[in-house]
Design a protein around this motif. Structure first.
Motif, PDB file in Angstrom:
ATOM      1  N   THR A   1      78.643  82.070  43.669  1.00  0.00           N
ATOM      2  CA  THR A   1      78.498  83.337  44.397  1.00  0.00           C
ATOM      3  C   THR A   1      79.845  83.778  44.960  1.00  0.00           C
ATOM      4  OG1 THR A   1      76.242  82.713  44.994  1.00  0.00           O
ATOM      5  CG2 THR A   1      77.234  84.502  46.246  1.00  0.00           C
ATOM      6  N   THR A   2      80.186  85.045  44.698  1.00  0.00           N
ATOM      7  CA  THR A   2      81.424  85.617  45.230  1.00  0.00           C
ATOM      8  C   THR A   2      81.119  86.336  46.540  1.00  0.00           C
ATOM      9  OG1 THR A   2      81.135  87.720  44.081  1.00  0.00           O
ATOM     10  CG2 THR A   2      82.300  85.960  42.886  1.00  0.00           C
ATOM     11  N   THR A   3      82.174  86.712  47.259  1.00  0.00           N
ATOM     12  CA  THR A   3      81.964  87.424  48.521  1.00  0.00           C
ATOM     13  C   THR A   3      81.349  88.802  48.289  1.00  0.00           C
ATOM     14  OG1 THR A   3      84.289  88.100  48.476  1.00  0.00           O
ATOM     15  CG2 THR A   3      83.719  86.224  49.875  1.00  0.00           C
ATOM     16  N   SER A   4      81.615  89.438  47.152  1.00  0.00           N
ATOM     17  CA  SER A   4      80.966  90.726  46.879  1.00  0.00           C
ATOM     18  C   SER A   4      79.471  90.527  46.604  1.00  0.00           C
ATOM     19  CB  SER A   4      81.644  91.456  45.717  1.00  0.00           C
ATOM     20  OG  SER A   4      81.543  90.717  44.528  1.00  0.00           O
ATOM     21  N   GLN A   5      79.109  89.443  45.929  1.00  0.00           N
ATOM     22  CA  GLN A   5      77.689  89.137  45.723  1.00  0.00           C
ATOM     23  C   GLN A   5      77.032  88.748  47.047  1.00  0.00           C
ATOM     24  OE1 GLN A   5      78.399  86.108  42.776  1.00  0.00           O
ATOM     25  NE2 GLN A   5      77.650  87.417  41.105  1.00  0.00           N
TER      26      GLN A   5
ATOM     27  N   VAL B   1      83.965  79.807  52.453  1.00  0.00           N
ATOM     28  CA  VAL B   1      84.529  80.544  51.323  1.00  0.00           C
ATOM     29  C   VAL B   1      85.991  80.147  51.111  1.00  0.00           C
ATOM     30  CG1 VAL B   1      85.100  82.863  50.492  1.00  0.00           C
ATOM     31  CG2 VAL B   1      83.013  82.506  51.824  1.00  0.00           C
ATOM     32  N   ARG B   2      86.375  80.073  49.822  1.00  0.00           N
ATOM     33  CA  ARG B   2      87.786  79.892  49.458  1.00  0.00           C
ATOM     34  C   ARG B   2      88.074  80.802  48.272  1.00  0.00           C
ATOM     35  NH1 ARG B   2      89.153  74.474  46.794  1.00  0.00           N
ATOM     36  NH2 ARG B   2      88.063  75.574  45.148  1.00  0.00           N
ATOM     37  N   ASP B   3      89.114  81.591  48.381  1.00  0.00           N
ATOM     38  CA  ASP B   3      89.530  82.494  47.298  1.00  0.00           C
ATOM     39  C   ASP B   3      88.388  83.384  46.816  1.00  0.00           C
ATOM     40  OD1 ASP B   3      92.121  81.379  47.368  1.00  0.00           O
ATOM     41  OD2 ASP B   3      91.517  79.790  45.978  1.00  0.00           O
ATOM     42  N   GLY B   4      87.572  83.877  47.743  1.00  0.00           N
ATOM     43  CA  GLY B   4      86.509  84.813  47.401  1.00  0.00           C
ATOM     44  C   GLY B   4      85.271  84.202  46.771  1.00  0.00           C
ATOM     45  N   VAL B   5      85.175  82.861  46.760  1.00  0.00           N
ATOM     46  CA  VAL B   5      84.018  82.176  46.180  1.00  0.00           C
ATOM     47  C   VAL B   5      83.414  81.246  47.230  1.00  0.00           C
ATOM     48  CG1 VAL B   5      83.228  80.595  44.364  1.00  0.00           C
ATOM     49  CG2 VAL B   5      85.001  82.280  43.856  1.00  0.00           C
ATOM     50  N   VAL B   6      82.098  81.249  47.319  1.00  0.00           N
ATOM     51  CA  VAL B   6      81.400  80.393  48.276  1.00  0.00           C
ATOM     52  C   VAL B   6      81.483  78.937  47.820  1.00  0.00           C
ATOM     53  CG1 VAL B   6      79.147  79.843  49.289  1.00  0.00           C
ATOM     54  CG2 VAL B   6      79.799  82.234  48.952  1.00  0.00           C
ATOM     55  N   LEU B   7      81.918  78.059  48.721  1.00  0.00           N
ATOM     56  CA  LEU B   7      81.969  76.623  48.444  1.00  0.00           C
ATOM     57  C   LEU B   7      80.738  75.892  48.979  1.00  0.00           C
ATOM     58  CD1 LEU B   7      85.666  75.776  49.441  1.00  0.00           C
ATOM     59  CD2 LEU B   7      84.763  76.251  47.155  1.00  0.00           C
ATOM     60  N   PHE B   8      80.217  76.393  50.093  1.00  0.00           N
ATOM     61  CA  PHE B   8      79.135  75.688  50.795  1.00  0.00           C
ATOM     62  C   PHE B   8      78.362  76.703  51.611  1.00  0.00           C
ATOM     63  CE2 PHE B   8      77.707  73.513  54.702  1.00  0.00           C
ATOM     64  CZ  PHE B   8      76.971  72.469  54.171  1.00  0.00           C
ATOM     65  N   ARG B   9      77.064  76.478  51.745  1.00  0.00           N
ATOM     66  CA  ARG B   9      76.233  77.300  52.618  1.00  0.00           C
ATOM     67  C   ARG B   9      75.155  76.434  53.232  1.00  0.00           C
ATOM     68  NH1 ARG B   9      71.285  76.407  50.794  1.00  0.00           N
ATOM     69  NH2 ARG B   9      70.779  77.100  48.730  1.00  0.00           N
ATOM     70  N   ASN B  10      74.763  76.816  54.438  1.00  0.00           N
ATOM     71  CA  ASN B  10      73.715  76.100  55.141  1.00  0.00           C
ATOM     72  C   ASN B  10      73.099  77.063  56.156  1.00  0.00           C
ATOM     73  OD1 ASN B  10      72.035  74.036  55.900  1.00  0.00           O
ATOM     74  ND2 ASN B  10      73.658  72.656  56.565  1.00  0.00           N
ATOM     75  N   TYR B  11      71.915  76.763  56.615  1.00  0.00           N
ATOM     76  CA  TYR B  11      71.267  77.631  57.587  1.00  0.00           C
ATOM     77  C   TYR B  11      70.359  76.821  58.498  1.00  0.00           C
ATOM     78  CZ  TYR B  11      67.035  77.299  54.760  1.00  0.00           C
ATOM     79  OH  TYR B  11      65.948  76.824  54.080  1.00  0.00           O
ATOM     80  N   GLY B  12      69.982  77.450  59.583  1.00  0.00           N
ATOM     81  CA  GLY B  12      69.053  76.860  60.545  1.00  0.00           C
ATOM     82  C   GLY B  12      68.550  77.951  61.460  1.00  0.00           C
ATOM     83  N   GLY B  13      67.862  77.571  62.488  1.00  0.00           N
ATOM     84  CA  GLY B  13      67.365  78.547  63.443  1.00  0.00           C
ATOM     85  C   GLY B  13      65.947  78.256  63.859  1.00  0.00           C
ATOM     86  N   GLU B  14      65.283  79.275  64.340  1.00  0.00           N
ATOM     87  CA  GLU B  14      63.910  79.173  64.810  1.00  0.00           C
ATOM     88  C   GLU B  14      63.068  80.221  64.085  1.00  0.00           C
ATOM     89  OE1 GLU B  14      63.643  78.554  69.277  1.00  0.00           O
ATOM     90  OE2 GLU B  14      65.725  79.178  69.031  1.00  0.00           O
TER      91      GLU B  14
END
Length: 191
Positions: free
Chosen positions: A52-56, A149-162
Motif C-alpha cells: 500500500t502506498t500513501t496515495s492508496q 511509512v518509508r519512501d511512500g510505502v507502508v511498512l507496518f500498520r496496527n490498530y486498537g481502541g474501544e
C-alpha cells in the motif's frame, strides 16, 4: 377554586414529567470519514505492508497530510513504541518494524485518532438541577491506528481502541445545592 387547584396541579405534574428533556446533552466528535469503529478497522485492515502506498492510504481514509486528528510521531518515539525492549533482537521484530528502525530518519509513523462520544443526563430534572443526584450516560467508540511509512510505502500498520463505549457516571450529593459550600468549609477546616 377547586377546579383552579386541579388545573394548577395538572400543569405542575405535566411540567415535572416533561422536565427530563431539559437535562443537558452533549457529544464529542473526533472528525473522520468513518461512522464507526468497524468502518475504520475494516479500512485499516485493507492496508497491506510493503504494497500500500500513501496515495492508496489516502483513498482508504488515512491521509497522512490532510486528515484531521493525525499525529506524526518523531523517530525516537517510533523506536520507543515499536521496539520498547532493547533485549529483543531485531530479527525477532516484525519485518516492517525492523526496516523502519534500520531506515532511521527515512521512516515516518502516523497515529490516527477517530471517535464519537455522546453523553446525556438521565433521571429527575429537579434532583439534577438542585444538585442532589446526577446520572450521565456516555456511549460511543474510539479508534487509534498506527501506520509506519518509508519512501511512500507502508511498512507496518496496527490498530486498537474501544469499539463500544458504554459508561454511566453517577454523582450523589446529600446536601444538594449546599454541597459545594460544605466541601469548601471542610477544606478550610483541614488547613
Amino acid at each position: 377554586m377547586a377546579s383552579l387547584r386541579v388545573c394548577l396541579l395538572s400543569i405542575l405534574m405535566l411540567l415535572l414529567t416533561a422536565c427530563s428533556s431539559l437535562l443537558p446533552r452533549g457529544s464529542t466528535d473526533v472528525l473522520s470519514g468513518f461512522g464507526s469503529f468497524e468502518d475504520a478497522r475494516d479500512a485499516i485492515e485493507r492496508v497491506k505492508p510493503y504494497q500500500t502506498t500513501t496515495s492508496q492510504l489516502k483513498d482508504l481514509g488515512f491521509d497522512v497530510h490532510d486528515t484531521a486528528n493525525v499525529r506524526q510521531i518523531p523517530y525516537p518515539e517510533v523506536i520507543a513504541r515499536l521496539a520498547p525492549n532493547p533485549s529483543v533482537p531485531l530479527d525477532m521484530l516484525d519485518p516492517g518494524i525492523r526496516d523502519c528502525i534500520e531506515s532511521r530518519q527515512a521512516c515516518r509513523a502516523y497515529e490516527f485518532s477517530f471517535g464519537r462520544q455522546v453523553s446525556h443526563r438521565e433521571g429527575s430534572f429537579w434532583a439534577d438541577f438542585l444538585n442532589f443526584r446526577r446520572r450521565t450516560e456516555i456511549t460511543g467508540w474510539r479508534f487509534q491506528g498506527l501506520v509506519v511509512v518509508r519512501d511512500g510505502v507502508v511498512l507496518f500498520r496496527n490498530y486498537g481502541g474501544e469499539p463500544q463505549i458504554k459508561q454511566t457516571e453517577r454523582q450523589s450529593n446529600p446536601l444538594g445545592p449546599l454541597q459545594p459550600a460544605g466541601e469548601a468549609a471542610g477544606a478550610l477546616i483541614s488547613r
